[in-house]
Design a protein around this motif. Structure first.
Motif, PDB file in Angstrom:
ATOM      1  N   LYS A 308      85.247  48.735  37.535  1.00  0.00           N
ATOM      2  CA  LYS A 308      85.638  47.777  38.574  1.00  0.00           C
ATOM      3  C   LYS A 308      85.207  46.368  38.198  1.00  0.00           C
ATOM      4  CE  LYS A 308      85.393  47.083  43.565  1.00  0.00           C
ATOM      5  NZ  LYS A 308      84.828  47.595  44.852  1.00  0.00           N
ATOM      6  N   GLU A 309      84.007  46.209  37.621  1.00  0.00           N
ATOM      7  CA  GLU A 309      83.537  44.891  37.199  1.00  0.00           C
ATOM      8  C   GLU A 309      84.409  44.358  36.059  1.00  0.00           C
ATOM      9  OE1 GLU A 309      79.475  45.280  36.178  1.00  0.00           O
ATOM     10  OE2 GLU A 309      78.782  45.557  38.254  1.00  0.00           O
ATOM     11  N   GLU A 310      84.786  45.242  35.119  1.00  0.00           N
ATOM     12  CA  GLU A 310      85.643  44.804  34.020  1.00  0.00           C
ATOM     13  C   GLU A 310      87.002  44.341  34.522  1.00  0.00           C
ATOM     14  OE1 GLU A 310      85.932  47.952  31.219  1.00  0.00           O
ATOM     15  OE2 GLU A 310      83.828  47.834  30.578  1.00  0.00           O
ATOM     16  N   ASN A 311      87.548  45.047  35.488  1.00  0.00           N
ATOM     17  CA  ASN A 311      88.848  44.652  36.039  1.00  0.00           C
ATOM     18  C   ASN A 311      88.762  43.316  36.766  1.00  0.00           C
ATOM     19  OD1 ASN A 311      90.275  46.831  35.044  1.00  0.00           O
ATOM     20  ND2 ASN A 311      89.913  48.095  36.863  1.00  0.00           N
ATOM     21  N   GLN A 312      87.662  43.099  37.485  1.00  0.00           N
ATOM     22  CA  GLN A 312      87.491  41.815  38.156  1.00  0.00           C
ATOM     23  C   GLN A 312      87.396  40.668  37.145  1.00  0.00           C
ATOM     24  OE1 GLN A 312      84.076  42.270  40.673  1.00  0.00           O
ATOM     25  NE2 GLN A 312      85.189  43.465  42.239  1.00  0.00           N
ATOM     26  N   ALA A 313      86.683  40.925  36.044  1.00  0.00           N
ATOM     27  CA  ALA A 313      86.572  39.885  35.008  1.00  0.00           C
ATOM     28  C   ALA A 313      87.920  39.625  34.344  1.00  0.00           C
ATOM     29  CB  ALA A 313      85.537  40.303  33.969  1.00  0.00           C
ATOM     30  N   ARG A 314      88.708  40.674  34.108  1.00  0.00           N
ATOM     31  CA  ARG A 314      90.020  40.494  33.494  1.00  0.00           C
ATOM     32  C   ARG A 314      90.967  39.755  34.433  1.00  0.00           C
ATOM     33  NH1 ARG A 314      91.310  43.682  29.053  1.00  0.00           N
ATOM     34  NH2 ARG A 314      93.505  43.700  29.697  1.00  0.00           N
ATOM     35  N   VAL A 315      90.891  40.054  35.715  1.00  0.00           N
ATOM     36  CA  VAL A 315      91.747  39.340  36.669  1.00  0.00           C
ATOM     37  C   VAL A 315      91.373  37.863  36.713  1.00  0.00           C
ATOM     38  CG1 VAL A 315      92.313  39.141  39.119  1.00  0.00           C
ATOM     39  CG2 VAL A 315      92.263  41.389  38.036  1.00  0.00           C
ATOM     40  N   ALA A 316      90.047  37.586  36.632  1.00  0.00           N
ATOM     41  CA  ALA A 316      89.614  36.179  36.635  1.00  0.00           C
ATOM     42  C   ALA A 316      90.096  35.444  35.393  1.00  0.00           C
ATOM     43  CB  ALA A 316      88.089  36.110  36.727  1.00  0.00           C
ATOM     44  N   GLN A 317      90.239  36.163  34.267  1.00  0.00           N
ATOM     45  CA  GLN A 317      90.743  35.561  33.040  1.00  0.00           C
ATOM     46  C   GLN A 317      92.271  35.541  32.971  1.00  0.00           C
ATOM     47  OE1 GLN A 317      88.937  37.684  29.831  1.00  0.00           O
ATOM     48  NE2 GLN A 317      86.824  37.123  30.412  1.00  0.00           N
ATOM     49  N   GLY A 318      92.936  36.083  33.987  1.00  0.00           N
ATOM     50  CA  GLY A 318      94.387  36.120  34.006  1.00  0.00           C
ATOM     51  C   GLY A 318      94.983  37.275  33.250  1.00  0.00           C
ATOM     52  N   LEU A 319      94.182  38.264  32.948  1.00  0.00           N
ATOM     53  CA  LEU A 319      94.664  39.440  32.239  1.00  0.00           C
ATOM     54  C   LEU A 319      94.982  40.567  33.212  1.00  0.00           C
ATOM     55  CD1 LEU A 319      92.108  39.453  29.271  1.00  0.00           C
ATOM     56  CD2 LEU A 319      94.428  38.499  29.285  1.00  0.00           C
ATOM     57  N   ALA A 320      95.757  41.517  32.760  1.00  0.00           N
ATOM     58  CA  ALA A 320      96.096  42.675  33.605  1.00  0.00           C
ATOM     59  C   ALA A 320      94.904  43.628  33.678  1.00  0.00           C
ATOM     60  CB  ALA A 320      97.312  43.406  33.037  1.00  0.00           C
ATOM     61  N   PRO A 321      94.622  44.191  34.851  1.00  0.00           N
ATOM     62  CA  PRO A 321      93.483  45.129  34.959  1.00  0.00           C
ATOM     63  C   PRO A 321      93.751  46.406  34.179  1.00  0.00           C
ATOM     64  CG  PRO A 321      94.755  45.120  36.980  1.00  0.00           C
ATOM     65  CD  PRO A 321      95.331  44.017  36.116  1.00  0.00           C
ATOM     66  N   LEU A 322      92.679  47.025  33.764  1.00  0.00           N
ATOM     67  CA  LEU A 322      92.776  48.293  33.040  1.00  0.00           C
ATOM     68  C   LEU A 322      93.242  49.393  33.987  1.00  0.00           C
ATOM     69  CD1 LEU A 322      89.445  48.130  30.992  1.00  0.00           C
ATOM     70  CD2 LEU A 322      91.771  47.658  30.170  1.00  0.00           C
ATOM     71  N   PRO A 323      94.016  50.344  33.468  1.00  0.00           N
ATOM     72  CA  PRO A 323      94.491  51.427  34.363  1.00  0.00           C
ATOM     73  C   PRO A 323      93.341  52.339  34.798  1.00  0.00           C
ATOM     74  CG  PRO A 323      95.073  51.894  32.080  1.00  0.00           C
ATOM     75  CD  PRO A 323      94.511  50.489  32.091  1.00  0.00           C
ATOM     76  N   GLU A 324      93.493  52.862  36.000  1.00  0.00           N
ATOM     77  CA  GLU A 324      92.477  53.791  36.517  1.00  0.00           C
ATOM     78  C   GLU A 324      92.605  55.144  35.814  1.00  0.00           C
ATOM     79  OE1 GLU A 324      92.795  54.074  40.699  1.00  0.00           O
ATOM     80  OE2 GLU A 324      92.333  51.951  41.062  1.00  0.00           O
ATOM     81  N   GLU A 325      91.461  55.735  35.525  1.00  0.00           N
ATOM     82  CA  GLU A 325      91.432  57.013  34.835  1.00  0.00           C
ATOM     83  C   GLU A 325      90.951  58.111  35.795  1.00  0.00           C
ATOM     84  OE1 GLU A 325      89.454  57.082  31.116  1.00  0.00           O
ATOM     85  OE2 GLU A 325      90.106  55.056  30.541  1.00  0.00           O
ATOM     86  N   ASP A 326      91.311  59.312  35.442  1.00  0.00           N
ATOM     87  CA  ASP A 326      90.933  60.461  36.266  1.00  0.00           C
ATOM     88  C   ASP A 326      89.452  60.765  36.047  1.00  0.00           C
ATOM     89  OD1 ASP A 326      90.868  62.659  37.869  1.00  0.00           O
ATOM     90  OD2 ASP A 326      92.108  63.943  36.596  1.00  0.00           O
ATOM     91  N   ILE A 327      88.670  60.577  37.100  1.00  0.00           N
ATOM     92  CA  ILE A 327      87.227  60.795  36.987  1.00  0.00           C
ATOM     93  C   ILE A 327      86.918  62.274  36.794  1.00  0.00           C
ATOM     94  CG2 ILE A 327      85.005  60.456  38.129  1.00  0.00           C
ATOM     95  CD1 ILE A 327      86.369  57.906  37.240  1.00  0.00           C
ATOM     96  N   ALA A 328      87.693  63.149  37.465  1.00  0.00           N
ATOM     97  CA  ALA A 328      87.434  64.585  37.349  1.00  0.00           C
ATOM     98  C   ALA A 328      87.664  65.091  35.936  1.00  0.00           C
ATOM     99  CB  ALA A 328      88.316  65.350  38.330  1.00  0.00           C
TER     100      ALA A 328
END
Length: 378
Positions: A308-328
């Motif tokens: 979640k922190e990485e996605n927030q940083a990527r959004v702040a840089q104008g990049l697309a967020p990383l896809p969500e992965e299956d935790i199970a």
């Protein structure tokens, strides 16, 4: 010549008329919506269990002759107007050296053969439950629960289990109790979910697994008269015995009441210690599994937070967020362990404790009575 004459006579006789073949009766199929309405007995709740005297003697005999305390068998009878009448029983074999699958198949074949034989001689062949011999009142075990759950799912009124206590019978008290599983326990058992949340939701403890059904024993008047005749004192045939003491009985006098009851205390204490050790071992296993679950769940939560922190940083840089992965798929979080075995062990500890309390109190009263009778001063 004689043969040809007989053949000729037979040929000259008129042919016997064929017997008319009766038409096969036709029955209308009962609609599925009316099947429960027709079965009126199924709507009457089971209020009491009536045990025949012959069944009592057969269970006691089987429990005494069994090589161990695992004597069990099937109960036969019928339910009528809220009363479950148990009129017959037969023991099931116990295979200690065979594997589980082979033993189960052998018992199933024996059970089917016995029921078929009883049906051929027009005897009761309707299974209404089973009986289990136990010692010191500890009848809580997985086998009893599984068997009773199958009966309550297949039989009309659910069936009952008769528990026979060998330790009480050895002291002269024939102990028979009837039980069945509670509805709350059956709801959790069908889901095979005995987690902490499920136990709280269904309000389950070791005391709410089984509910006791009132039980009474019906004796045959002829049998009662026979036993009364056997226990009635009669004049002895000896001529050199005083008339006041010249009485005897077919059944010898029992002096079990004079036993102080201290012989079984050691055995009872050993059973309590073993049950407590087993409970502590089970609780240790549950604690270890709980720590594993908490560790894996913590790793999964940290991974989600980091992503979640990485996605927030990527959004702040104008990049697309990383896809969500299956935790199970990434983290194998074990399921919460079942606490059924812990509940059963607690039930055993409670039964051993009650048996110890009853045995100790009775022995204490007898010891005080023996001391008072001997004239010893305190």
């Amino acid at each position: 010549m004689a043969t040809s004459m007989a053949a000729a006579l037979a040929a000259s006789l008129p042919a016997p008329s064929a017997a008319p073949v009766p038409a096969a009766p036709t029955y209308e199929t009962i609609p599925a919506s009316m099947s429960k309405v027709i079965d009126i007995e199924a709507e009457i709740p089971l209020m009491i269990v009536q045990l025949d005297g012959m069944v009592v003697t057969k269970i006691i005999k089987h429990a005494r002759e069994a090589p161990s305390t695992t004597a069990h068998g099937l109960l036969l009878g019928l339910d009528l107007d809220g009363t479950l009448e148990v009129s017959n029983s037969f023991p099931l074999p116990h295979h200690s050296g065979d594997d589980d699958e082979k033993s189960t198949k052998s018992v199933a074949r024996y059970q089917a053969s016995m029921l078929r034989s009883l049906k051929e001689v027009q005897a009761d062949d309707s299974v209404v439950g089973f009986y289990q011999a136990t010692t010191l009142g500890a009848f809580f075990n997985q086998t009893l629960v599984d068997t009773q759950a199958i009966h309550q799912d297949k039989l009309r009124h659910g069936g009952i289990v008769i528990v026979h206590d060998l330790s009480q019978t050895a002291r002269g008290n024939a102990s028979f109790r009837a039980f069945r599983l509670t509805s709350n326990f059956l709801a959790a058992y069908k889901k095979q979910n005995f987690s902490t949340t499920s136990l709280i939701q269904h309000r389950l403890t070791f005391s709410s697994i089984l509910e006791e059904v009132p039980l009474k024993i019906r004796t045959n008047p002829l049998l009662s008269s026979f036993i009364g005749t056997m226990t009635e004192p009669s004049l002895s045939s000896g001529l050199d015995i005083a008339p006041a003491t010249a009485t005897n009985s077919t059944i010898p006098a029992s002096f079990a009441a004079l036993d102080l009851g201290t012989s079984g205390l050691t055995r009872n204490l050993e059973q309590i210690v073993d049950a407590v050790d087993n409970y502590r071992t089970e609780e240790g296993n549950l604690a270890y599994l709980s720590r594993q679950i908490a560790r894996e769940r913590g790793r999964a939560d940290n991974y989600v937070a980091k992503r979640k922190e990485e996605n927030q940083a990527r959004v702040a840089q104008g990049l697309a967020p990383l896809p969500e992965e299956d935790i199970a798929r990434l983290f194998k979080i074990p399921a919460e362990p079942s606490r059924l075995e812990s509940m059963l062990l607690l039930g055993q500890i409670d039964a051993f404790g009650k048996s110890l309390g009853g045995m100790a109190s009775t022995g204490l009263v007898k010891m005080y009575g023996a001391k008072a009778g001997s004239g010893t001063s305190t």
